[in-house]
Design a protein around this motif. Structure first.
Motif, PDB file in Angstrom:
ATOM      1  N   GLU A 171      -8.091  40.679  15.137  1.00 50.57           N
ATOM      2  CA  GLU A 171      -7.977  40.531  13.686  1.00 50.57           C
ATOM      3  C   GLU A 171      -9.363  40.262  13.102  1.00 50.57           C
ATOM      4  OE1 GLU A 171      -6.087  37.334  10.491  1.00 50.57           O
ATOM      5  OE2 GLU A 171      -5.128  37.615  12.433  1.00 50.57           O
ATOM      6  N   PRO A 172      -9.716  40.867  11.971  1.00 51.69           N
ATOM      7  CA  PRO A 172     -11.018  40.569  11.353  1.00 51.69           C
ATOM      8  C   PRO A 172     -11.163  39.080  11.060  1.00 51.69           C
ATOM      9  CG  PRO A 172     -10.002  42.484  10.315  1.00 51.69           C
ATOM     10  CD  PRO A 172      -8.958  41.880  11.206  1.00 51.69           C
ATOM     11  N   PHE A 180     -16.738  21.437  14.465  1.00 56.28           N
ATOM     12  CA  PHE A 180     -15.732  22.391  14.020  1.00 56.28           C
ATOM     13  C   PHE A 180     -15.302  23.288  15.177  1.00 56.28           C
ATOM     14  CE2 PHE A 180     -17.812  21.082  10.200  1.00 56.28           C
ATOM     15  CZ  PHE A 180     -16.849  21.158   9.197  1.00 56.28           C
ATOM     16  N   PHE A 181     -14.167  23.992  14.954  1.00 60.19           N
ATOM     17  CA  PHE A 181     -13.746  25.006  15.904  1.00 60.19           C
ATOM     18  C   PHE A 181     -13.346  26.253  15.139  1.00 60.19           C
ATOM     19  CE2 PHE A 181      -9.163  25.405  15.402  1.00 60.19           C
ATOM     20  CZ  PHE A 181      -8.803  24.231  14.762  1.00 60.19           C
ATOM     21  N   GLN A 182     -13.185  27.350  15.868  1.00 64.97           N
ATOM     22  CA  GLN A 182     -12.814  28.629  15.271  1.00 64.97           C
ATOM     23  C   GLN A 182     -11.740  29.290  16.120  1.00 64.97           C
ATOM     24  OE1 GLN A 182     -14.358  30.404  12.432  1.00 64.97           O
ATOM     25  NE2 GLN A 182     -12.492  31.591  12.732  1.00 64.97           N
ATOM     26  N   LYS A 183     -10.771  29.928  15.463  1.00 67.26           N
ATOM     27  CA  LYS A 183      -9.764  30.710  16.163  1.00 67.26           C
ATOM     28  C   LYS A 183     -10.056  32.198  15.985  1.00 67.26           C
ATOM     29  CE  LYS A 183      -5.861  27.479  15.921  1.00 67.26           C
ATOM     30  NZ  LYS A 183      -4.482  27.281  15.384  1.00 67.26           N
ATOM     31  N   PHE A 184      -9.936  32.950  17.078  1.00 64.43           N
ATOM     32  CA  PHE A 184     -10.144  34.385  17.059  1.00 64.43           C
ATOM     33  C   PHE A 184      -8.837  35.070  17.491  1.00 64.43           C
ATOM     34  CE2 PHE A 184     -14.265  32.409  17.847  1.00 64.43           C
ATOM     35  CZ  PHE A 184     -15.076  33.039  16.911  1.00 64.43           C
ATOM     36  N   PRO A 185      -8.031  35.563  16.543  1.00 61.06           N
ATOM     37  CA  PRO A 185      -6.729  36.155  16.886  1.00 61.06           C
ATOM     38  C   PRO A 185      -6.870  37.587  17.417  1.00 61.06           C
ATOM     39  CG  PRO A 185      -6.794  35.286  14.621  1.00 61.06           C
ATOM     40  CD  PRO A 185      -8.201  35.407  15.094  1.00 61.06           C
ATOM     41  N   VAL A 186      -6.021  37.901  18.395  1.00 61.28           N
ATOM     42  CA  VAL A 186      -5.979  39.245  18.973  1.00 61.28           C
ATOM     43  C   VAL A 186      -4.519  39.614  19.243  1.00 61.28           C
ATOM     44  CG1 VAL A 186      -6.739  40.756  20.850  1.00 61.28           C
ATOM     45  CG2 VAL A 186      -8.213  38.894  20.096  1.00 61.28           C
ATOM     46  N   SER A 187      -4.131  40.815  18.836  1.00 60.96           N
ATOM     47  CA  SER A 187      -2.806  41.335  19.154  1.00 60.96           C
ATOM     48  C   SER A 187      -2.892  42.079  20.481  1.00 60.96           C
ATOM     49  CB  SER A 187      -2.336  42.289  18.049  1.00 60.96           C
ATOM     50  OG  SER A 187      -1.131  42.924  18.417  1.00 60.96           O
ATOM     51  N   ILE A 188      -2.064  41.680  21.454  1.00 61.09           N
ATOM     52  CA  ILE A 188      -2.141  42.272  22.792  1.00 61.09           C
ATOM     53  C   ILE A 188      -0.755  42.732  23.272  1.00 61.09           C
ATOM     54  CG2 ILE A 188      -4.165  40.929  23.472  1.00 61.09           C
ATOM     55  CD1 ILE A 188      -2.310  39.076  25.029  1.00 61.09           C
TER      56      ILE A 188
END
Length: 245
Positions: A76-77, A121-129
């Motif tokens: 996801e962007p 801080f943290f960051q989430k990087f979503p991916v459709s698999i």
């Protein structure tokens, strides 16, 4: 004697405060949004905390498993990040929706276009698999985390059952049993890759404060221990006074 007993109780409480207020060990991890059922599709989040006080996280490289390749993997962007998807030829083609797939995603790289993930801080990087394999209970995604000072942390050690967690564990996605009547169940759906993309658009995390709920729980625990320790100390002093009287 009164002073020494009170000091001992205070020291005990202070030790407990230091132990509980120490930050929990954090590392790059992967979790599904909903479930990640065997044979189905899922949207997963790669969660990346910044563990340095003097540098930002500016790059994340996630290597996809080769023993259980995924025919579809679409990130996801994410605002403030460039994304590069790398594909490799498969030794054994996969079949998906009646078609043979000869390539699979082997790596996804996120590179910050700005400050990246700042300290605290943290960051989430979503991916459709998908389609998720049915012959394993987990998928291992090895990851490299790069900081603005050029430090690279390699989250590549595979955790072993019955052993202590390694110092730099690789993100591991646990797969649930396939649901009866259909393949998988997740926010990504299962009909087609386009369904996965639409479901993945629900969440995009910019910089978020790191785990405030965990911090609150630790603070409340510390307060409780301090109050309890003071109560014990007061009881000891009171009993001492009655004895001397």
């Amino acid at each position: 004697m009164k002073v020494s007993r009170f000091a001992a109780a205070g020291a005990l409480a202070g030790t407990a405060v230091l132990a509980l207020s120490a930050p929990a060990f954090a590392h790059v991890s992967v979790q599904p949004e909903g479930t990640a059922a065997k044979g189905g599709y899922a949207v997963v989040d790669f969660k990346v905390p910044n563990e340095r006080d003097d540098a930002s996280t500016t790059k994340l490289e996630v290597t996809f498993p080769t023993d259980h390749p995924l025919a579809s993997a679409m990130p996801e962007p994410v605002n403030g990040w460039d994304i590069k998807v790398t594909k490799s030829e498969l030794d054994k083609p996969l079949e998906m929706h009646g078609e043979k797939i000869t390539q699979a995603v082997s790596k996804i790289t996120w590179t910050a276009t700005g400050d990246g993930i700042r300290a605290g801080f943290f960051q989430k990087f979503p991916v459709s698999i998908g389609q998720l394999p049915e012959d394993t209970d987990e998928l291992v995604f090895k990851a490299l985390q790069t900081y603005s000072n050029d430090e690279v942390v390699r989250w590549i050690e595979v955790p072993q059952e019955g052993q202590e967690e390694p110092e730099n564990p690789a993100p591991v996605l646990a797969l649930s049993a396939a649901e009866e009547g259909h393949h998988g169940s997740s926010s990504a759906g299962k009909a087609s890759d386009s369904d996965n993309t639409e479901a993945a658009s629900a969440k995009t995390a910019a910089d978020e404060p790191a785990d405030s709920s965990d911090t609150t729980a630790r603070v409340l625990g510390v307060v409780g221990i301090v109050v309890g320790a003071l109560g014990v100390a007061y009881g000891v002093l009171a009993g001492r006074r009655r004895t001397e009287a």
